[in-house]
Design a protein around this motif. Structure first.
Motif, PDB file in Angstrom:
ATOM      1  N   ALA A 169       0.836  -1.210   0.000  1.00  0.00           N
ATOM      2  CA  ALA A 169       0.000   0.000   0.000  1.00  0.00           C
ATOM      3  C   ALA A 169       0.869   1.257   0.000  1.00  0.00           C
ATOM      4  O   ALA A 169       0.581   2.221  -0.718  1.00  0.00           O
ATOM      5  N   ILE A 170       1.943   1.232   0.795  1.00  0.00           N
ATOM      6  CA  ILE A 170       2.825   2.417   0.864  1.00  0.00           C
ATOM      7  C   ILE A 170       3.494   2.659  -0.494  1.00  0.00           C
ATOM      8  O   ILE A 170       3.576   3.786  -0.979  1.00  0.00           O
ATOM      9  N   VAL A 198      11.876   4.249   9.739  1.00  0.00           N
ATOM     10  CA  VAL A 198      10.471   3.814   9.747  1.00  0.00           C
ATOM     11  C   VAL A 198      10.055   3.554  11.195  1.00  0.00           C
ATOM     12  O   VAL A 198      10.674   2.751  11.893  1.00  0.00           O
ATOM     13  N   VAL A 199       9.032   4.278  11.642  1.00  0.00           N
ATOM     14  CA  VAL A 199       8.539   4.107  13.011  1.00  0.00           C
ATOM     15  C   VAL A 199       7.330   3.180  12.977  1.00  0.00           C
ATOM     16  O   VAL A 199       6.354   3.435  12.258  1.00  0.00           O
ATOM     17  N   VAL A 200       7.414   2.069  13.735  1.00  0.00           N
ATOM     18  CA  VAL A 200       6.313   1.110  13.791  1.00  0.00           C
ATOM     19  C   VAL A 200       5.699   1.181  15.188  1.00  0.00           C
ATOM     20  O   VAL A 200       6.368   0.879  16.184  1.00  0.00           O
ATOM     21  N   ALA A 201       4.450   1.606  15.261  1.00  0.00           N
ATOM     22  CA  ALA A 201       3.756   1.693  16.549  1.00  0.00           C
ATOM     23  C   ALA A 201       3.018   0.387  16.798  1.00  0.00           C
ATOM     24  O   ALA A 201       2.142   0.011  16.020  1.00  0.00           O
ATOM     25  N   GLY A 202       3.403  -0.319  17.848  1.00  0.00           N
ATOM     26  CA  GLY A 202       2.795  -1.613  18.171  1.00  0.00           C
ATOM     27  C   GLY A 202       3.672  -2.741  17.673  1.00  0.00           C
ATOM     28  O   GLY A 202       3.981  -2.813  16.483  1.00  0.00           O
ATOM     29  N   PHE A 203       4.093  -3.618  18.601  1.00  0.00           N
ATOM     30  CA  PHE A 203       4.930  -4.757  18.217  1.00  0.00           C
ATOM     31  C   PHE A 203       4.179  -6.057  18.517  1.00  0.00           C
ATOM     32  O   PHE A 203       4.667  -6.976  19.148  1.00  0.00           O
ATOM     33  N   PHE A 208       5.634   6.654   9.299  1.00  0.00           N
ATOM     34  CA  PHE A 208       5.008   6.143  10.532  1.00  0.00           C
ATOM     35  C   PHE A 208       3.932   5.128  10.169  1.00  0.00           C
ATOM     36  O   PHE A 208       3.054   5.411   9.354  1.00  0.00           O
ATOM     37  N   ILE A 209       4.027   3.955  10.779  1.00  0.00           N
ATOM     38  CA  ILE A 209       3.043   2.896  10.516  1.00  0.00           C
ATOM     39  C   ILE A 209       2.455   2.476  11.860  1.00  0.00           C
ATOM     40  O   ILE A 209       3.184   2.003  12.739  1.00  0.00           O
ATOM     41  N   ASP A 225      -5.857   7.129  16.802  1.00  0.00           N
ATOM     42  CA  ASP A 225      -5.181   8.349  17.254  1.00  0.00           C
ATOM     43  C   ASP A 225      -3.820   8.101  17.912  1.00  0.00           C
ATOM     44  O   ASP A 225      -3.430   8.815  18.833  1.00  0.00           O
ATOM     45  N   VAL A 226      -3.135   7.050  17.479  1.00  0.00           N
ATOM     46  CA  VAL A 226      -1.795   6.801  18.056  1.00  0.00           C
ATOM     47  C   VAL A 226      -0.810   7.795  17.450  1.00  0.00           C
ATOM     48  O   VAL A 226      -0.757   7.919  16.240  1.00  0.00           O
TER      49      VAL A 226
END
Ligand SMILES: NC(=O)c1ccc[n+]([C@@H]2O[C@H](COP(=O)([O-])OP(=O)(O)OC[C@H]3O[C@@H](n4cnc5c(N)ncnc54)[C@H](O)[C@@H]3O)[C@@H](O)[C@H]2O)c1
Length: 281
Positions: free
Chosen positions: A202-203, A216-221, A272-273, A280-281
């Motif tokens: 998609a990106i 690349v910032v990944v929120a949630g692991f 940011f992903i 709203d993260v």
């Protein structure tokens, strides 16, 4: 059109049906297990007399699942669990090549989205397939007259299972639901490798950007976050993870990712992903 049955539908462009059929057939080549199940369903017809309302990503893979259910004798109405993933050619093919009711248009607005959910529910389902719990939620709020006829259902994704678990805890869930996401073969693979890959697909389509050299910032692991972080690393990015669960944060660190709060990551990230399941993260 290969079917003579008049079926209800709302899709973007019937002219895309033959292109969609080719893509559905292409996807089928990579779905050998479903092919075996479809053959068995075609012989045993376990769904004869059953009406199924399905709210899922309207993609070629879902299309093949619908064809397997139809082979098993089911009467199906499909709507989209996320209008942004709806493939209009796939939707058209399901209706005009395979005779399955589909209510889905790419990028439809909120009103259109709920109109489609309600149209699918008009089939008066005995079984429901959900992906995110919106269909089940509509059944429990504005279409309660249909609940009595629903025997059971299944839920595909993490967020849907969380919503359903809360409903079950509150005694509000009126029929049994199978948490598909809780199976190892779902969350360990689809979430990790599937979402890991499709996020970058998609990106790339949206931005055509080069990932190598980016932060690349990944929120949630969680399962999806792991997959996204691994793929980003493989593409040459420097990966930063943010995570509220300390054990998962430690896991990310020990897998070689930088871990920090979003307040710090926001200052250095290029891309940011968020894969937390939260807004709203
Ligand atoms: N579109 C798809 O095809 C698809 C496929 C699979 C999952 N999903 C969705 O992706 C989301 C993530 O799924 P998952 O299986 O990885 O869930 P998960 O529960 O395994 O992981 C979510 C992680 O996010 C963390 N988190 C929560 N809030 C946070 C915050 N504010 N900041 C940082 N971290 C935070 C949690 O601690 C957890 O580790 C869900 O909404 C799920 O429904 C979509």
């Amino acid at each position: 059109m290969s079917t003579t049955t008049v079926i209800k539908s709302d899709v973007a462009n019937p002219a895309l049906a033959s292109e969609g059929k080719k893509k559905i057939e292409w996807a089928a080549r990579n779905m050998p297990v479903l092919a075996q199940i479809k053959d068995r369903f075609a012989k045993e017809k376990p769904f004869t007399g059953f009406r199924i309302a399905a709210c899922m990503h309207v993609t070629t893979e879902t299309a093949n699942l619908m064809l397997a259910l139809k082979a098993g004798g089911a009467d199906i109405a499909l709507c989209a669990s996320n209008p942004l993933s709806t493939q209009d050619d796939t939707a058209a093919a399901l209706v005009y090549e395979y005779g399955i009711s589909v209510f889905a248009k790419n990028a439809v607005d909120r009103d259109g989205y709920y109109k489609h959910l309600n149209s699918a529910l008009d089939i008066k389902p005995q079984l429901v397939f959900d992906d995110g719990c919106d269909l089940v939620n509509v059944l429990h709020t504005s279409r309660t007259e249909l609940i009595e006829g629903v025997m059971a259902g299944c839920e595909e994704t993490t967020t849907g299972v969380i919503r359903l678990s809360q409903m079950a805890k509150d005694g509000a869930l009126k029929f049994p639901m199978i948490a598909v996401n809780d199976t190892d073969t779902k969350h360990m693979f689809d979430n990790r490798y599937g979402t890991g890959q499709s996020t970058f697909d998609a990106i790339f389509r949206a931005t055509n950007t080069l990932i190598a050299g980016k932060i690349v910032v990944v929120a949630g692991f969680g399962y999806c976050g792991k997959g996204v972080a691994e793929r980003a690393k493989g593409l040459g990015a420097e990966v930063v993870v943010t995570e509220i669960d300390p054990t998962k944060a430690l896991d990310a660190l020990m897998q070689g990712f930088r871990v920090m709060p979003m307040t710090k990551a926001a200052a250095i990230g290029d891309l940011f992903i968020t894969v937390t399941g939260n807004r709203d993260v």
